[in-house]
Design an enzyme around this catalytic site. Sequence first.
Site, PDB file in Angstrom:
ATOM      1  N   ARG A   1       0.672  -1.079   0.025  1.00  0.00           N
ATOM      2  CA  ARG A   1       0.075   0.084  -0.054  1.00  0.00           C
ATOM      3  C   ARG A   1       0.928   1.198   0.027  1.00  0.00           C
ATOM      4  NH1 ARG A   1      -3.599   2.857   4.552  1.00  0.00           N
ATOM      5  NH2 ARG A   1      -5.467   3.772   3.105  1.00  0.00           N
TER       6      ARG A   1
ATOM      7  N   ILE B   1      -7.330   7.565  -0.545  1.00  0.00           N
ATOM      8  CA  ILE B   1      -7.086   6.023  -0.878  1.00  0.00           C
ATOM      9  C   ILE B   1      -7.957   5.543   0.319  1.00  0.00           C
ATOM     10  CG2 ILE B   1      -5.209   6.210   0.595  1.00  0.00           C
ATOM     11  CD1 ILE B   1      -4.037   3.853  -0.876  1.00  0.00           C
ATOM     12  N   SER B   2      -8.855   4.427   0.020  1.00  0.00           N
ATOM     13  CA  SER B   2      -9.540   3.727   0.857  1.00  0.00           C
ATOM     14  C   SER B   2      -9.038   3.061   2.078  1.00  0.00           C
ATOM     15  CB  SER B   2     -10.724   2.778   0.366  1.00  0.00           C
ATOM     16  OG  SER B   2     -11.477   3.640  -0.787  1.00  0.00           O
ATOM     17  N   GLN B   3      -9.743   3.093   3.122  1.00  0.00           N
ATOM     18  CA  GLN B   3      -9.531   2.344   4.548  1.00  0.00           C
ATOM     19  C   GLN B   3      -9.189   1.031   4.102  1.00  0.00           C
ATOM     20  OE1 GLN B   3     -12.509   2.311   7.130  1.00  0.00           O
ATOM     21  NE2 GLN B   3     -11.373   1.107   8.760  1.00  0.00           N
ATOM     22  N   PRO B   4      -7.937   0.260   4.427  1.00  0.00           N
ATOM     23  CA  PRO B   4      -7.854  -1.127   4.061  1.00  0.00           C
ATOM     24  C   PRO B   4      -9.014  -2.200   4.262  1.00  0.00           C
ATOM     25  CG  PRO B   4      -5.813  -0.160   4.906  1.00  0.00           C
ATOM     26  CD  PRO B   4      -6.969   0.837   5.113  1.00  0.00           C
TER      27      PRO B   4
END
Length: 669
Positions: free
Chosen positions: A40, A66-69
Site C-alpha cells: 500500500r 485512498i480507501s481504508q484497508p
Amino acid sequence: MDQISKSRFSKLRKEMVDNAIFARGVRSELVLHAMHSVPRERFLPAHLREFAYDDAPLPIEEGQTISQPYIVAFMTEALALHGGEKVLEIGAGSGYAAAVLSEIAADVYTVERHGPLAEKAAATLADLGYHNVHVLHGDGTKGWPEHAPYDAIIVAAGGPSIPESLKDQLKIGGRLVIPVGADLHIQELVRVTRIAKDEYRREDLADVRFVPLLGEEGWTEPQPSRVRHVPPTGVSTEEKLVKRIADAAEPFGSIETADLAPLLERIGDARIVLLGEASHGTSEFYRMRERISRELIVKKGFRFIAIEGDWPDAARVDHYVRHLEYPAAEWTAFARFPTWMWRNNEVRDFVDWLREHNATTRHGARVAFHGLDLYSLYVSIRSVLHYLDEIDPDAAKVARQRYGCLTPWQGDPATYGHAALTGSYRTCEPHVVQALKDLLEKRLSYAAHDGERFFDAVQNARLITNAERYYRIMYYGSRASWNLRDEHMFTTLKNLLAFYGTASKAIVWAHNSHVGDSAATEMAARGEHNIGHLCREEFGAGAYLVGFGTNSGTVAAASDWDGPMEIKTVQPALPNSYERLCHATGREHFMLGLRNRADPIGAQGLGKPHLERAIGVIYRPETERASHYFQAVLPRQFDEYIWFDDTRAVTPFDTAELAGLPDTYPFGV
C-alpha cells in the site's frame, strides 16, 4: 526502496491484515492473501507512506482519498470472487484497490475521472508488475462497455442511486458492490446480484461514508462559485456564535440549586416531556433528569415515568414505588448487562423519593414507573449470544459487535454486513428464533404475577410478537430493527397515556438518540426515525424534547457487548461539534431554550449542521469520530439543551449493599 524499508513495511502489512482485517471478520483466503501481497505504501505520496498500514483512509492527489484497508477487503470479499474473473472498478484513485483485485481476478478494468490520477495509477501499477490491470480516464458512472459483461463490479464512490449503465454491464449471476445514498455524506453499502436480464437482487451490507460518485449517472459536478473576499474583522464566525450561545444560556451553580422555573414555563402545558442523555453512564444526566422529573410531578401533575428499559424489570420498580399489594415478581430488576444503566445510586435515590412521594398520595393517583423497551431486550440478546457461542463462535463475535450498536452511531457499522456477506446466520436462524420465543414465553409467565394484570398481560403479549421480529431483523443487521424498536416504544407510550386517561401526562427517560427528533439528524438520511420524531408528529407542541451534552470527564461503559463495565475517560469534544461550541463558552453548567428562538439558532448559528456526540452502553474512544459522532441540527432536534462541561460516571451498587431491605425492593437479590 531499500531492503530495510521493505522489511519494515512487510511486517506492518502483516500486522494490519491480522489485526484490522482478519480480526474484524474477513475470512476469504483469496482476499487475505491479496491484502498481504499489495504494498500500500507504493500507492501513497511519499510524505504519507509511514501511515500506509494505519487502518484509515488517507489523502491523495486531486482532493481524493485512498480507501481504508478494511473497507477495501470488506468490499472485495462482498464480490465473492473465486479467482479468474473479469472485474470492473469505478474510481481507480491511486490504484491500490485495483492491485488488490488483480491478485484474485484475471483482468481488472478500472475507470478514473481525474486524468492525472488515472495516468499516475497506470504508471504505478505497471511499475509494480500488475499487467492485468487496465486503466481508463473517463466517466465512471458509464462504466467501460467495450469490455462488458463483467463478473463483478466494485464502486469506490457513493452515488444517489445505482447507475443503470453499471447494472447493464453486469453478467447474469454477477455482483455489483456500491455505496448508495440520497445524502452526499451518508451511504448504505449495497450488493446487487443480477438474477436475469431484467431482474436484480439487492442486499444492504453496511453504513459507510465515501466521496461522491460524480458523472452523468451520479452526482452533478459542483459548479465553481464566485467568492467575495471580506476583510477580516478580527473576530471569527465561531467566536461570535460562542458569544451568542453564552449570552442566551441560563447558567446554574448546581443540580440541587438550579432554578427550574424558566424551564417549567417553557414546557408549559406539554403532555409529554422527553428527557434525554448523551450517554447511558453519566451521573449528571441522571441527576438533572430526576430533578426535573420531581418538579414536573409535584408542580405539573405528571402521571407516570416511562424509561428506555424493559417492561417486566420496570414493573418491579413500579410495584415498589406505588406500594402495590400483590406479590413481587420472581426476578431482580435490571440484573443483566448493562446493569449499571439502571442499577446505580442515582436511580436508587429517585426510586426512594418516588416511593416516599406516593406514600402521601391516594392509590389511584400514585405516579407509576414503566418500561418502554422491547421485552427483555438485554436478557434476550444474552440468550442469543450464549446460543451462538456454542454453535458458531465466529458468528457470536460478529453478533456481539452488532448488538453493541443500540444507538445508531455506535460501534463499527461495517460489521452489520457480515451476516449478509456470508449467509452463515441463516443456517441457525430457526433455532435462535425458537430459543428466543421459549425465553419470552417463560418470562411472560413470570410477569403474570406483577402489575395491573389485564393491561400488563396484553402489553407483554404484544412485546413477544415485536421482540421476536426485532431480533430476527437485527440478526441480519437491517436498519429496520431501529425503527421497529422505536415504533414499539412509541406505541407503548401511547397505550400508557390511553390507560391512564386523556388528562394524563408522561415523562420519558431515554438516550438523546431516541428523544431528539431524528428528522434533524443524519438518521433521517438512513431512513431511521425515533420516539422524538413520532411524538412531534403525533402531539406537536404537546411534546417537549430535552437533550443533554458534555465535553469531558468520565463515563461508565463497556468496550464490547456483554463486556465488563469500565470507568472510561471521555475525550474532549471534536472541532466543529456542538459540544466544542458549548465548551468554548466557558460556562460550567447551563440550560438553553431552543423552541421559538431566533437567536442564536438561525441558519448561520446553531441551526447550521454540526457534529454531535452519542455514547451508549459501549464507548470506544479510540474510534471516537466514526463510532460516536453524527451530523445534527440542534435547534430542530431538541426544544431545550442542558450542558455540563465536565461530568462523572454513575455509581453502580452491589447487591451486598442492599441487605435488610424489604422483599419487594426491586433491586434486591
